[in-house]
Design a protein around this motif. Structure first.
Motif, mmCIF file in Angstrom:
data_model
loop_
_atom_site.group_PDB
_atom_site.id
_atom_site.type_symbol
_atom_site.label_atom_id
_atom_site.label_comp_id
_atom_site.label_asym_id
_atom_site.label_seq_id
_atom_site.Cartn_x
_atom_site.Cartn_y
_atom_site.Cartn_z
ATOM 1 N N ASN A 49 0.743 -1.200 -0.076
ATOM 2 C CA ASN A 49 0.025 -0.202 0.061
ATOM 3 C C ASN A 49 0.775 1.219 0.024
ATOM 4 N N SER A 51 -0.508 4.127 -1.192
ATOM 5 C CA SER A 51 -1.340 5.136 -1.660
ATOM 6 C C SER A 51 -1.311 6.312 -0.523
ATOM 7 N N ALA A 52 -1.988 7.266 -0.591
ATOM 8 C CA ALA A 52 -1.965 8.384 0.225
ATOM 9 C C ALA A 52 -2.548 8.216 1.568
ATOM 10 N N LEU A 53 -3.497 7.061 1.583
ATOM 11 C CA LEU A 53 -4.141 6.533 2.787
ATOM 12 C C LEU A 53 -3.631 5.488 3.432
ATOM 13 N N TYR A 54 -3.782 5.727 4.944
ATOM 14 C CA TYR A 54 -3.233 4.530 5.699
ATOM 15 C C TYR A 54 -4.129 3.454 5.418
ATOM 16 N N THR A 102 -8.074 5.309 -10.253
ATOM 17 C CA THR A 102 -8.991 5.321 -9.040
ATOM 18 C C THR A 102 -9.172 4.090 -8.692
ATOM 19 N N TYR A 104 -11.770 1.299 -7.250
ATOM 20 C CA TYR A 104 -13.231 1.648 -7.270
ATOM 21 C C TYR A 104 -13.503 0.161 -6.442
ATOM 22 N N MET A 122 -17.810 2.980 -6.420
ATOM 23 C CA MET A 122 -17.552 3.381 -5.279
ATOM 24 C C MET A 122 -16.307 3.607 -5.309
ATOM 25 N N PRO A 123 -15.824 4.978 -5.208
ATOM 26 C CA PRO A 123 -14.227 5.085 -5.028
ATOM 27 C C PRO A 123 -13.674 4.771 -3.521
ATOM 28 N N VAL A 125 -9.861 4.646 -3.183
ATOM 29 C CA VAL A 125 -8.704 5.458 -2.906
ATOM 30 C C VAL A 125 -8.299 6.047 -4.441
ATOM 31 N N LYS A 126 -7.349 6.936 -4.377
ATOM 32 C CA LYS A 126 -6.907 7.548 -5.893
ATOM 33 C C LYS A 126 -5.472 7.059 -5.817
ATOM 34 N N LEU A 128 -1.737 7.884 -7.551
ATOM 35 C CA LEU A 128 -0.927 8.623 -8.572
ATOM 36 C C LEU A 128 0.132 7.700 -9.179
ATOM 37 N N ALA B 8 -21.538 6.917 -1.662
ATOM 38 C CA ALA B 8 -20.044 7.086 -2.195
ATOM 39 C C ALA B 8 -19.858 6.975 -3.723
ATOM 40 N N HIS B 9 -20.928 6.023 -4.288
ATOM 41 C CA HIS B 9 -20.780 6.059 -5.710
ATOM 42 C C HIS B 9 -21.682 7.076 -6.530
ATOM 43 N N ILE B 49 -7.934 14.177 -1.664
ATOM 44 C CA ILE B 49 -7.077 13.325 -1.760
ATOM 45 C C ILE B 49 -5.876 13.909 -3.064
ATOM 46 N N ALA B 53 -2.094 13.386 -1.750
ATOM 47 C CA ALA B 53 -1.605 12.256 -2.558
ATOM 48 C C ALA B 53 -0.004 12.537 -2.840
ATOM 49 N N LYS B 57 3.671 9.568 2.841
ATOM 50 C CA LYS B 57 3.362 9.076 4.295
ATOM 51 C C LYS B 57 4.677 8.824 5.056
#
Lengths: 259, 58
Positions: A49, A51-54, A102, A104, A122-123, A125-126, A128, B8-9, B49, B53, B57
């Motif tokens: 992982n 990505s930007a999210l934990y 992204t 989904y 449903m997203p 996380v994005k 890059l 969310a969708h 985001i 991004a 982190k």
């Protein structure tokens, strides 16, 4: 008890229920929130992982994704494996994505082709350029008592309105004040157009108490059921009743044991 | 949010249509969001985001 359909499809249903009580409907509401089992992701293993999210945030987001629930799965609490996790109550998922993109909900691939995300777009996380996400997840059949993500829908009800129209001269005001626009003046007489739309706000009674009286029925109710997609409205209701039945059977057995 | 309805969708479509200049009320009605709590989420959400991004982190 008598139940009449006002409108219904898989996602939303509205019924007129006659000859019941508020506490009976409330029992049904609580059973739907707490006891109807559905599938939802419970354990997530992160292989990669960047990505930007934990990890925790992504795991939380995945948990809240509604999954089409096949009724052949059994509530883990009542499964033969006694909560250890077997093929009857759990299901494996994998997700493998490399940015830029992204991620989904539809990217979750399950081992059972019948089970997939209800809403594909449903997203989660994005990602890059250069970021990637690789995970394995386990979905578990459980109920809302355990976690709100298992709750299959929303159930709400209101008393059925009864109108008493009295002799009046100046009822124009209460026609205007009704937020649902269900009152009409025919000549000089007040008329109710669609009483199922009334939400008992009592604005008309406040405006001209001498012309109209509105009361909610103690025995008749308008019941609304909304599904979040895991089960259909009909499945939610039948499953809630089945769970209630099982619990009453358990209780009866326990009572019989007492000597 | 409060009732648990999955929304969310709908976010990407909402965002796209509003950015194209459609009226917010019309888009929300089209998406079938009746309750004010659903609507608040869409009106008040700021998507961060893309900003976040770019950073690493720790």
């Amino acid at each position: 008890m008598e139940m009449k359909k006002l409108s219904m499809d898989d996602m939303k249903g509205s019924f007129l229920v006659k000859g019941t009580t508020a506490w009976y409907l409330n029992t049904l509401r609580r059973l739907i929130i707490n006891n109807v089992p559905t599938l939802a992701i419970e354990d997530v293993t992160f292989i990669e992982n960047s990505s930007a999210l934990y990890d925790e945030i992504i795991a939380h987001r995945l948990g809240l994704v509604p999954l089409v629930t096949d009724e052949t799965y059994v509530d883990q609490e009542k499964c033969k494996c006694k909560g250890a996790g077997c093929a009857h109550c759990t299901l494996q998922f994998t997700l493998n994505k490399i940015g830029p993109c992204t991620v989904y909900a539809e990217d979750l691939v399950s081992k059972d082709p019948k089970v997939k995300a209800v809403y594909p777009k449903m997203p989660i996380v994005k990602l890059l350029e250069g970021q990637s996400l690789k995970i394995e997840a386990v979905a578990v059949m459980s109920h809302g008592k355990d976690h709100i993500k298992h709750t299959p829908g929303l159930f709400y009800y209101q008393q059925y309105p009864t109108f008493k129209i009295k002799e009046h001269k100046n009822a124009k005001k209460c026609v205007d004040v009704c937020p649902k626009k269900i009152l009409e003046l025919k000549g000089n007489k007040l008329k109710v157009v669609d009483e199922t739309k009334c939400n008992l706000c009592m604005a008309c009674v406040d405006e001209c108490p001498e012309a109209i009286e509105v009361k909610g029925s103690e025995t008749d109710f308008i019941v609304n059921v909304e599904s979040w997609g895991q089960l259909t409205v009909k499945q939610i209701l039948t499953e809630a009743v089945r769970v209630f039945d099982d619990e009453l059977d358990d209780l009866a057995q326990e009572v019989n044991k007492i000597k | 949010m409060s009732c648990g309805k999955p929304i969310a969708h709908l976010w990407e479509e909402f965002n796209k249509r509003v950015n194209e200049g459609e009226e917010v009320k019309k888009v929300l009605d089209d998406l079938g969001l009746e309750r004010f709590c659903c609507r608040t989420v869409f009106i008040s959400h700021v998507d961060l985001i893309d900003e976040v991004a770019k950073f690493k982190k720790s």
